[in-house]
Design a protein around this motif. Sequence first.
Motif, mmCIF file in Angstrom:
data_model
loop_
_atom_site.group_PDB
_atom_site.id
_atom_site.type_symbol
_atom_site.label_atom_id
_atom_site.label_comp_id
_atom_site.label_asym_id
_atom_site.label_seq_id
_atom_site.Cartn_x
_atom_site.Cartn_y
_atom_site.Cartn_z
ATOM 1 N N SER A 65 37.339 -34.051 55.343
ATOM 2 C CA SER A 65 36.909 -34.786 54.147
ATOM 3 C C SER A 65 36.119 -33.902 53.192
ATOM 4 C CB SER A 65 36.062 -36.001 54.540
ATOM 5 O OG SER A 65 36.816 -36.922 55.297
ATOM 6 N N GLY A 255 43.301 -38.197 60.616
ATOM 7 C CA GLY A 255 42.620 -38.621 59.402
ATOM 8 C C GLY A 255 43.454 -38.260 58.188
ATOM 9 N N VAL A 256 43.794 -39.241 57.372
ATOM 10 C CA VAL A 256 44.624 -39.033 56.183
ATOM 11 C C VAL A 256 43.757 -39.167 54.936
ATOM 12 C CG1 VAL A 256 46.555 -39.952 54.832
ATOM 13 C CG2 VAL A 256 46.709 -39.825 57.332
ATOM 14 N N HIS A 257 44.019 -38.307 53.961
ATOM 15 C CA HIS A 257 43.295 -38.339 52.684
ATOM 16 C C HIS A 257 44.282 -38.340 51.525
ATOM 17 C CE1 HIS A 257 40.303 -36.665 55.480
ATOM 18 N NE2 HIS A 257 39.380 -37.140 54.672
ATOM 19 N N GLY A 292 39.389 -41.000 51.520
ATOM 20 C CA GLY A 292 39.714 -40.965 52.954
ATOM 21 C C GLY A 292 38.542 -41.493 53.773
ATOM 22 N N THR A 293 38.783 -41.776 54.998
ATOM 23 C CA THR A 293 39.935 -41.325 55.731
ATOM 24 C C THR A 293 40.361 -42.398 56.707
ATOM 25 O OG1 THR A 293 40.743 -39.575 57.252
ATOM 26 C CG2 THR A 293 38.452 -40.217 57.442
ATOM 27 N N THR A 294 41.516 -42.210 57.316
ATOM 28 C CA THR A 294 41.937 -43.065 58.418
ATOM 29 C C THR A 294 41.374 -42.505 59.721
ATOM 30 O OG1 THR A 294 43.966 -41.792 58.714
ATOM 31 C CG2 THR A 294 44.050 -43.666 57.196
ATOM 32 N N ALA A 307 51.362 -37.945 57.406
ATOM 33 C CA ALA A 307 50.834 -39.189 56.837
ATOM 34 C C ALA A 307 52.004 -40.123 56.575
ATOM 35 C CB ALA A 307 50.092 -38.895 55.545
ATOM 36 N N ASP A 311 49.685 -45.409 56.307
ATOM 37 C CA ASP A 311 48.393 -44.739 56.104
ATOM 38 C C ASP A 311 47.994 -44.783 54.633
ATOM 39 O OD1 ASP A 311 48.077 -43.885 58.802
ATOM 40 O OD2 ASP A 311 49.366 -42.157 58.437
ATOM 41 N N LEU A 315 44.761 -46.879 52.719
ATOM 42 C CA LEU A 315 43.714 -46.298 51.882
ATOM 43 C C LEU A 315 43.717 -46.909 50.487
ATOM 44 C CD1 LEU A 315 44.054 -42.544 52.948
ATOM 45 C CD2 LEU A 315 42.197 -44.119 53.544
#
Length: 589
Positions: A65, A255-257, A292-294, A307, A311, A315
């Motif tokens: 992040s 973690g997806v952004h 983010g994030t997941t 991603a 996802d 977000l």
Amino acid sequence: MNPARLDPATRKADLDRIQNETFDIAIIGGGVVGAGTALDAASRGLSVALIEQRDWASGTSSRSSKLIHGGIRYLEQLDFRLVREALREQTLMLERLCPHLVKPVPFLYPLTRRIWERAYVGAGTLLYDLLSGARALPRHRHLSRRGVLARFPGLRGDRMVGGIQYWDAQVDDARHTLALVRTARVHGAVTLSSVRSEGFRMSGARVAGVRARCLETGQDLEIKARQVVNATGVWTDSVQSHAGRGRVHVRASKGVHLVVPRDRIHGDAGLILRTEKSVLFVIPWENHWIIGTTDTDWNLDLAHPAASLSDIDYLLNRVNAVLAEPLRHDDIEGVYAGLRPLLQGESDATSLLSREHAVSQSVSGLITIAGGKYTTYRVMAEDVIDIAAHGLDQKVPESCTAEIPLVGAPGYRAVWNRRETIAAESGLHVHVVEHLLGRYGSQIDELIDLIRETPSLGQPLDGAPTYLAAEIHYSASHEGALHLDDVLTRRTRISIETFDRGIQAAQPTAQIMSQILDWDEATKDREIAHYEARVRAERESQTQPDDHTADAARVGAPDVRLGGANVERAPVYSLDERRRADKSPTSGQ
């Protein structure tokens, strides 16, 4: 000669050294922990070899992040020690270690209509300030609804009654990890990317080094070492397995952004929002926002986590709940996914697994370090070398990395104060000078020298005008970039900061790199083809409904390093095409 320089000549010299010396410490893994460990060991006077199978920070350490923070959400878990430790490291980075790379950023916590929330969150931010001690950042402030909207007009006023502002810091994680690698070189470390660990050298039951392969030349390497450190993050278990057993086990959490242009959201601070699972950040990132994030379990391809559409929708839905003007899919410039190496725990929810780190002597001669937060990399590095020192014959000094400014930090503030003079002398706009100072610090002189020698390098890069052509040259001539993806994804952030994901910039970038790395036309075309294939695969994965279909789409693009370098072209077939191929009579032959 500049000892921090990573260029083709130093790489060749390091390949020779790594086979002919016996090192005190060999480190597997070139993320922030491995790079920090190399610096810690080298600055204690130990001989060090650091290897990374892809590019520096190419895994988790370039996909975070981008925050250097105490982790305010960990206060709810009563993990006061971790928060205090991280805030101490934050202050060190802001004030001494890398002030050119780590910058203060304000965050707003919007309050809803729940009466108790202001007291609860206010107590938490007060404790956050107190745990930081003599902090370099401003203290928290309580705001009315009008005060919040003055700082963030893009928020829906009907969804809050006020807010609290507090401060944290952000970093370009890939450039910070690279700075650690280069600083370790200054202190004598051998550092080689594109070198894959393939097992251990054994002396009886003891690990006595690493068997490896250079993925650029195909050369087999035998690295002799008195102690080996496994700092491979989500690959921890697989590396330990080469020694037959291991005591540290990690789970990968994805973690997806999202990255969107700055003008899509109207605000002058970051946001921290509660979700049903954890928290969501909206982070100002130069001319962009990072959202983010997941936090979901991941058991698929570790090198290239994908991603999925779910996802992205998750977000967008969470952030749009508080924005006056909702974001659309068309607003998204970039998407990236990373894997957190969380220490294995009893809970099924990865958001509840420990962010603290563990160090273990897996077998004699092999030490594994795993877990932790990006912010506390230096503490992790100190701990692992303290343990490794017990297996060495000589007396090893205590860690001194709290006193070592990273490459680009010495004299940075004085150079920053001269930025208008530098602009006038160089002919660059002052905003361009500030951009360079925020990426290279006091080493800006090396880029200005390149521009003086070749004035065309002072021009904006075609397809990515916020970067100069000189930055591409410098990536290959000073920063160890070996492939097009290294530059577009990590030395710069063009791959997530442009709507075409860097496709237009690929050709001019490859042209500049070819002059330093001596690429012929076929090699240059192959690099471009691989990069375009990667972008197509990522775009396709982001239209898939779940992790499994997204992963299947993403792995369709061959890796330019791991066996992909001999591919003449790098086509990406659609998921339907691959499914048809799997069902054909000749598939698998």
